[in-house]
Write a protein that holds these residues in place. Structure first.
Motif, PDB file in Angstrom:
ATOM      1  N   ALA A 277      -3.505  -1.238  18.266  1.00 61.87           N
ATOM      2  CA  ALA A 277      -2.429  -1.010  17.296  1.00 61.87           C
ATOM      3  C   ALA A 277      -2.186  -2.287  16.514  1.00 61.87           C
ATOM      4  O   ALA A 277      -2.185  -3.383  17.088  1.00 61.87           O
ATOM      5  CB  ALA A 277      -1.154  -0.583  18.009  1.00 61.87           C
ATOM      6  N   ILE A 278      -1.971  -2.138  15.213  1.00 62.35           N
ATOM      7  CA  ILE A 278      -1.696  -3.276  14.339  1.00 62.35           C
ATOM      8  C   ILE A 278      -0.321  -3.074  13.716  1.00 62.35           C
ATOM      9  O   ILE A 278      -0.069  -2.043  13.080  1.00 62.35           O
ATOM     10  CB  ILE A 278      -2.744  -3.389  13.216  1.00 62.35           C
ATOM     11  N   VAL A 279       0.573  -4.038  13.911  1.00 60.17           N
ATOM     12  CA  VAL A 279       1.917  -3.980  13.344  1.00 60.17           C
ATOM     13  C   VAL A 279       2.115  -5.215  12.477  1.00 60.17           C
ATOM     14  O   VAL A 279       2.122  -6.337  12.978  1.00 60.17           O
ATOM     15  CB  VAL A 279       3.004  -3.920  14.450  1.00 60.17           C
ATOM     16  N   ASP A 280       2.233  -4.990  11.176  1.00 62.36           N
ATOM     17  CA  ASP A 280       2.420  -6.084  10.224  1.00 62.36           C
ATOM     18  C   ASP A 280       3.091  -5.484   8.999  1.00 62.36           C
ATOM     19  O   ASP A 280       2.741  -4.369   8.582  1.00 62.36           O
ATOM     20  CB  ASP A 280       1.065  -6.695   9.845  1.00 62.36           C
ATOM     21  N   ASP A 281       4.056  -6.184   8.425  1.00 57.64           N
ATOM     22  CA  ASP A 281       4.735  -5.659   7.246  1.00 57.64           C
ATOM     23  C   ASP A 281       3.855  -5.722   6.001  1.00 57.64           C
ATOM     24  O   ASP A 281       4.128  -5.032   5.020  1.00 57.64           O
ATOM     25  CB  ASP A 281       6.059  -6.390   7.000  1.00 57.64           C
ATOM     26  N   SER A 282       2.800  -6.478   6.037  1.00 58.88           N
ATOM     27  CA  SER A 282       1.878  -6.569   4.907  1.00 58.88           C
ATOM     28  C   SER A 282       0.778  -5.512   5.043  1.00 58.88           C
ATOM     29  O   SER A 282      -0.023  -5.552   5.979  1.00 58.88           O
ATOM     30  CB  SER A 282       1.238  -7.963   4.859  1.00 58.88           C
ATOM     31  N   ARG A 283       0.775  -4.571   4.107  1.00 61.62           N
ATOM     32  CA  ARG A 283      -0.267  -3.537   4.120  1.00 61.62           C
ATOM     33  C   ARG A 283      -1.647  -4.169   3.997  1.00 61.62           C
ATOM     34  O   ARG A 283      -2.602  -3.741   4.651  1.00 61.62           O
ATOM     35  CB  ARG A 283      -0.040  -2.525   2.999  1.00 61.62           C
ATOM     36  N   LEU A 284      -1.762  -5.206   3.183  1.00 66.31           N
ATOM     37  CA  LEU A 284      -3.036  -5.900   3.009  1.00 66.31           C
ATOM     38  C   LEU A 284      -3.506  -6.510   4.329  1.00 66.31           C
ATOM     39  O   LEU A 284      -4.671  -6.382   4.710  1.00 66.31           O
ATOM     40  CB  LEU A 284      -2.908  -6.974   1.933  1.00 66.31           C
ATOM     41  N   ALA A 285      -2.605  -7.172   5.053  1.00 64.29           N
ATOM     42  CA  ALA A 285      -2.965  -7.775   6.340  1.00 64.29           C
ATOM     43  C   ALA A 285      -3.369  -6.698   7.347  1.00 64.29           C
ATOM     44  O   ALA A 285      -4.350  -6.870   8.077  1.00 64.29           O
ATOM     45  CB  ALA A 285      -1.799  -8.600   6.881  1.00 64.29           C
ATOM     46  N   ARG A 286      -2.599  -5.594   7.406  1.00 67.79           N
ATOM     47  CA  ARG A 286      -2.951  -4.502   8.323  1.00 67.79           C
ATOM     48  C   ARG A 286      -4.334  -3.953   8.006  1.00 67.79           C
ATOM     49  O   ARG A 286      -5.151  -3.732   8.904  1.00 67.79           O
ATOM     50  CB  ARG A 286      -1.930  -3.358   8.238  1.00 67.79           C
ATOM     51  N   SER A 287      -4.587  -3.734   6.734  1.00 68.28           N
ATOM     52  CA  SER A 287      -5.880  -3.172   6.315  1.00 68.28           C
ATOM     53  C   SER A 287      -7.033  -4.110   6.639  1.00 68.28           C
ATOM     54  O   SER A 287      -8.096  -3.671   7.076  1.00 68.28           O
ATOM     55  CB  SER A 287      -5.871  -2.871   4.812  1.00 68.28           C
ATOM     56  N   PHE A 288      -6.834  -5.403   6.416  1.00 65.78           N
ATOM     57  CA  PHE A 288      -7.871  -6.391   6.716  1.00 65.78           C
ATOM     58  C   PHE A 288      -8.200  -6.398   8.202  1.00 65.78           C
ATOM     59  O   PHE A 288      -9.365  -6.343   8.598  1.00 65.78           O
ATOM     60  CB  PHE A 288      -7.431  -7.789   6.264  1.00 65.78           C
ATOM     61  N   VAL A 289      -7.165  -6.465   9.048  1.00 63.51           N
ATOM     62  CA  VAL A 289      -7.381  -6.491  10.497  1.00 63.51           C
ATOM     63  C   VAL A 289      -8.034  -5.181  10.946  1.00 63.51           C
ATOM     64  O   VAL A 289      -8.986  -5.191  11.731  1.00 63.51           O
ATOM     65  CB  VAL A 289      -6.055  -6.751  11.248  1.00 63.51           C
ATOM     66  N   ALA A 290      -7.542  -4.061  10.433  1.00 65.43           N
ATOM     67  CA  ALA A 290      -8.094  -2.754  10.817  1.00 65.43           C
ATOM     68  C   ALA A 290      -9.574  -2.664  10.446  1.00 65.43           C
ATOM     69  O   ALA A 290     -10.403  -2.243  11.267  1.00 65.43           O
ATOM     70  CB  ALA A 290      -7.314  -1.631  10.152  1.00 65.43           C
ATOM     71  N   ALA A 291      -9.923  -3.046   9.227  1.00 68.04           N
ATOM     72  CA  ALA A 291     -11.321  -2.975   8.794  1.00 68.04           C
ATOM     73  C   ALA A 291     -12.200  -3.871   9.650  1.00 68.04           C
ATOM     74  O   ALA A 291     -13.315  -3.490  10.040  1.00 68.04           O
ATOM     75  CB  ALA A 291     -11.429  -3.361   7.317  1.00 68.04           C
TER      76      ALA A 291
END
Length: 128
Positions: free
Chosen positions: A5-19
């Motif tokens: 699970a990734i929890v971050d208020d930055s959509r860009l940061a979440r997307s980067f970590v997820a990818a």
């Protein structure tokens, strides 16, 4: 592979970590931190092996979420990786005392992220 699970208020940061994590075959859920209660409910439903989160979010801190997880019967065994843009030894020491398994500094490369994740969840050869 792990459920992460990734929890971050930055959509860009979440997307980067997820990818980055999906490249190595992990199942990844991105959770927007609307409220602490909502995030905890999502985590209870998901039951991740690893929680990757930001420390500084507008509605609650990463350390508040870590405390809540460790006090929750369904989430108390989750491994926690904190991502932060701040290089602060005091913060890192507090996170270690709180039970955070790893503190990584932004920006982070996909290779370094996946290496740290593999070390936490006990996978060999998980670099991309």
């Amino acid at each position: 592979m792990a459920v992460i699970a990734i929890v971050d208020d930055s959509r860009l940061a979440r997307s980067f970590v997820a990818a980055s994590l999906k490249q190595t075959g992990h199942e990844v859920a991105e959770i927007e931190p609307v409220s602490l209660g909502q995030v905890l409910e999502s985590l209870r439903d998901l039951r991740p092996e690893l929680l990757v989160l930001d420390q500084q979010m507008p509605t609650f801190s990463g350390s508040s979420l870590v405390r809540a997880c460790f006090e929750d019967d369904l989430l108390s065994t989750v491994k926690v990786m904190m991502l932060t843009a701040h290089r602060n030894e005091d913060l890192e020491h507090r996170m270690e005392k709180l039970g955070v398994h790893a503190v990584l500094h932004k920006p982070i490369s996909p290779v370094d992220l996946n290496t740290a994740v593999a070390a936490l969840i006990g996978e060999a050869g998980s670099e991309s």
